[in-house]
Design a protein around this motif. Structure first.
Motif, mmCIF file in Angstrom:
data_model
loop_
_atom_site.group_PDB
_atom_site.id
_atom_site.type_symbol
_atom_site.label_atom_id
_atom_site.label_comp_id
_atom_site.label_asym_id
_atom_site.label_seq_id
_atom_site.Cartn_x
_atom_site.Cartn_y
_atom_site.Cartn_z
ATOM 1 N N UNK A 1 0.856 -1.183 0.000
ATOM 2 C CA UNK A 1 0.000 0.000 0.000
ATOM 3 C C UNK A 1 0.888 1.227 0.000
ATOM 4 N N UNK A 2 0.308 2.376 -0.316
ATOM 5 C CA UNK A 2 1.109 3.606 -0.385
ATOM 6 C C UNK A 2 1.826 3.882 0.933
ATOM 7 N N UNK A 3 1.113 3.778 2.055
ATOM 8 C CA UNK A 3 1.724 4.066 3.349
ATOM 9 C C UNK A 3 2.834 3.067 3.670
ATOM 10 N N UNK A 4 2.562 1.787 3.397
ATOM 11 C CA UNK A 4 3.568 0.759 3.674
ATOM 12 C C UNK A 4 4.810 0.962 2.813
ATOM 13 N N UNK A 5 4.592 1.353 1.553
ATOM 14 C CA UNK A 5 5.733 1.594 0.664
ATOM 15 C C UNK A 5 6.596 2.730 1.195
ATOM 16 N N UNK A 6 5.978 3.764 1.663
ATOM 17 C CA UNK A 6 6.728 4.898 2.215
ATOM 18 C C UNK A 6 7.608 4.442 3.365
ATOM 19 N N UNK A 7 7.068 3.555 4.194
ATOM 20 C CA UNK A 7 7.803 3.079 5.366
ATOM 21 C C UNK A 7 8.881 2.074 4.988
ATOM 22 N N UNK A 8 8.581 1.196 4.044
ATOM 23 C CA UNK A 8 9.459 0.060 3.781
ATOM 24 C C UNK A 8 10.351 0.213 2.551
#
Length: 790
Positions: free
Chosen positions: A629-636
């Motif tokens: 997901x967009x948020x997960x991509x930002x984090x990972x």
């Protein structure tokens, strides 16, 4: 795992497979026949398509091969002059002769599929030559397999069998007394002879096969139970199937008893009991055993062999298969539902799928069910069709699914002859064999491949017109019909269509009945009638077993792949990832092309086009993607890219990789050993050596500073061993609970002088007195990082 209409009810010794989701499009009731059989391959002719092209390319390849070169060892070892030189590759190794067995079967199939009389003439010639060689030996044995003696010379492999009969059995899984999988090789020849006999009644073929069977029955009769199990620890192919088939052909139950004797308890007992213990078993060694059990069930009615075959099929297709229908990583099964952890450059050996499709046909014949052909279609279209390069007639060994990995095919030099060349020449001689089936007066259409067929039971001529899987409609025309009559026609509705299919007769919509994955239309048919089925070819995502966020894209039955460019251009970027909430919405069909899509905004680092995976013969592909997901991509993102960079760096610096404990890598690297054994632990294969022994193998080098890297398990008990490179000790390794709970790597920098001017070196692991070396779970030769000391 891919969609499957099967729920499994497992007892300790039986497996019942029940279809679910059988709601009808309309009213009525219909049942599939209790059993079915395919229309004969000789009654089917392919119309223009990629399948027809594959057959024609393969026909030219088969006729290009020299029968006399394949017969070379058969003649020489029998004391007869060879008429042509020996082929190279595996045919110059101790497994020589396996190709000729495949070749006989391929000629039979090609004759049936195309009517080419030259294939029959060539097969009959080979049988005649084999009969001459068998007669010259006078023992019943005929073969080309070799035996490598301790001095390295290769001699006639028959000399190992008197040793076996004396109980002198040294088996390492693939090596038997110095011969490479000899009973596997015997099975291929046995099967080819039986196929020639079945095709047109060549009695000489049956005579040669019976002589061969008699010879090996005496070998087996000399062994007690424990010795027999030791012998069966070495790959024996589907030799049990051949003995069972010989019994059916001759009516002699003696051969059926031998077939039942060929039973590897270590592997097959868990299958009978419904227990998945496949992890770390060499995959293709096992599938033919289950085909043999299926044939034994058909001849005896015994349920245990059938239970084992059904359980094995369901377990492999549900829990051990990749999206293309293939299985195994570096030829071995991993743990169940762990595919996401095994997406490598060595996935999906073609022989495995070739044999899984044979097993599927047995199970379907017992009890027709569309779910069986959902799997068959997937593996046939996405794996088998990918394994032949139609431009070169070459065959792949593995079909790699690791992002950016190019396929390797056998070449026009005819110097490969690996096992998948043999199964490949068979697979691409018979693309019409499973399209049409019949049972209890019903015609079943299982594969939507353009073809014409004769249905003898109704005096009918059939024409199947379709551009599936690129277009959704398939039309079956009863071109001729001896006389009008009422009977049912069943059209398979693929499981991924979720019941969304429309059926028409002569252009008018009809309401079929759905039973076990089929739309069944029963009516009074006349010549010229047309029944058509249309299924949606929507895109969908499918997760890899073991990780819901490792996904592949499919369009109907087609596995789609991101096109990463030509194979001649190395892929050196990070693996692409998919990012977004509605991934499929970002795919747009490319106008004017078949099953090609552009993406917008969801692929990181950049958009890619998607095409059918099987057609990427000379291209690099990405099939599996990590999904964020967009948020997960930002984090990972940073961690993901860093790990990708580490793996890319290691791959780029790798000069050679040795997968210890696995057949082909050990043979490719010329492994020799004493008091050394393959190991399997926690999903990894390796090898150790005990006190007084060693194991040694060759590894490639290149100019400049190099590092030898070895992988160990971090919880070993205390042990010490030396590592030598070209007889020079480069390290002494002590293992003792170094990194509990995980595998770890140790690097050994090599002096530049030790590898200078060499293209390869010998690596030897030697245990100290009363200690062990390893287990070692893999060795790499890598280029030292810049700045490393020379």
């Amino acid at each position: 795992m891919f969609a499957n209409r099967r729920d499994v009810l497992m007892g300790t010794t039986a497996v019942a497979l029940l279809s679910v989701g059988e709601q009808a499009f309309g009213k009525g009731a219909a049942t599939l026949p209790a059993s079915a059989k395919p229309l004969p391959l000789s009654a089917v002719r392919l119309r223009p398509s990629a399948y027809a092209t594959a057959v024609e390319v393969n026909r030219a390849y088969l006729l290009r091969l020299s029968a006399d070169r394949l017969l070379h060892n058969f003649m020489v070892y029998a004391g007869l002059p060879a008429k042509a030189p020996l082929y190279g590759g595996w045919e110059s190794d101790t497994i020589a002769g396996h190709t000729l067995g495949h070749y006989l079967t391929a000629l039979v199939l090609m004759h049936a599929q195309t009517g080419d009389a030259g294939c029959r003439t060539r097969a009959d010639y080979i049988v005649g030559e084999l009969a001459r060689a068998q007669a010259k030996r006078g023992t019943g044995y005929v073969g080309a397999l070799g035996r490598k003696r301790k001095d390295g010379t290769i001699v006639d492999g028959e000399e190992i069998f008197p040793e076996v009969m004396r109980g002198e059995i040294k088996s390492g899984g693939f090596d038997l007394n110095g011969s490479w999988s000899p009973l596997y090789t015997v099975h291929k020849l046995f099967a080819g002879l039986l196929d020639v006999h079945a095709a047109w009644g060549n009695t000489q073929a049956l005579t040669v096969a019976t002589g061969l069977a008699t010879y090996f029955a005496k070998v087996f009769a000399a062994l007690d139970d424990a010795q027999m199990q030791t012998l069966l620890g070495c790959e024996y192919g589907g030799l049990n199937e051949s003995y069972a088939e010989l019994s059916a052909r001759t009516g002699d139950k003696t051969w059926l008893a031998v077939a039942e004797q060929l039973y590897d308890r270590k592997m097959l007992d868990p299958m009978v009991a419904g227990e998945d213990r496949l992890a770390n078993f060499h995959a293709n060694t096992q599938v033919p055993k289950l085909i043999g059990l299926a044939r034994i069930h058909e001849l005896t009615g015994k349920q245990a062999p059938a239970n084992a075959a059904r359980f094995f099929w369901d377990t492999v297709t549900r829990h051990h298969s990749y999206v293309i229908g293939g299985n195994a990583d570096r030829e071995y099964f991993s743990g169940p539902d762990s595919i996401a952890n095994h997406i490598t450059e060595q996935t999906c050996e073609h022989c495995n799928s070739y044999n899984m499709l044979k097993l599927t046909q047995h199970l379907y014949g017992w009890q027709p069910d569309g779910a069986l052909f959902d799997y068959y279609e997937r593996a046939h279209l996405n794996h088998v069709m990918a394994a032949q390069n139609p431009k070169t007639a070459g065959f792949s060994y593995m079909t790699p699914l690791m992002t950016g990995t190019a396929r390797d095919y056998s070449t026009a030099k005819d110097d490969a002859f690996w096992c998948c060349v043999g199964s490949g020449m068979e697979s691409h001689a018979k693309h019409g064999e499973a399209i049409f089936w019949e049972g209890e007066g019903m015609l079943l259409v299982n594969l939507y491949i353009p073809a014409e067929a004769r249905w003898q039971a109704r005096g009918a001529a059939l024409t199947l017109d379709t551009r599936y899987p690129f277009e959704p409609e398939s039309r079956l025309t009863l071109t001729k019909l001896a006389k009008p009559g009422r009977f049912p026609i069943a059209l398979r509705v693929p499981g991924w269509a979720s019941g969304r299919a429309s059926v028409a007769v002569n252009g008018a919509p009809v309401e079929p009945v759905i039973a076990k994955g089929y739309a069944i239309v029963e009516r009074r048919w006349t010549a010229g009638d047309v029944v058509a089925i249309t299924v949606p070819l929507d895109l969908r995502l499918e997760s890899a077993p073991g990780d819901i966020d490792t996904v592949a894209v499919l369009r109907g039955p087609l596995v789609m792949a991101a096109d990463l460019g030509p194979k001649d251009a190395p892929w050196e970027q990070a693996d692409p990832a998919m990012v977004g909430a509605d991934l499929l919405a970002a795919f747009t069909p490319t106008v004017g092309t078949a099953a090609t899509y552009a993406t917008k905004g969801i692929i990181r680092p950049a958009d890619l086009s998607f095409v059918p995976f099987y057609s990427q013969y000379d291209r690099r592909s990405a099939v599996y993607f990590k999904r964020f997901g967009e948020a997960a991509w930002t984090t990972q993102e940073a961690a993901f890219l860093a790990e990708q960079a580490r793996l890319k760096d290691l791959a780029a610096r790798s000069v050679d990789v040795m997968h210890l404990g696995e057949m082909q890598p050990e043979r490719d690297h010329g492994l020799t050993s004493e008091i050394s054994y393959p190991e399997s632990y926690r999903g990894r294969n390796g090898r150790d050596a005990r006190s007084g022994g060693y194991f040694e193998f060759a590894m490639k080098t290149r100019p400049g500073p190099l590092v030898l890297q070895a992988t160990y398990w971090g919880d070993e008990r205390a042990r010490d061993f030396d590592i030598l490179v070209d007889t020079v000790k480069v390290a002494t390794q002590h293992l003792e609970a170094d990194q509990p709970g995980k595998f770890f790597d140790v690097e050994y920098p090599l002096p530049v002088a030790l590898t200078k001017g060499k293209t390869s070196v010998k690596i030897r692991f030697v245990p100290h007195d009363r200690s062990s070396a390893g287990p070692v779970f893999g060795v790499r030769m890598v280029v030292a990082k810049p700045g490393a000391a020379a």
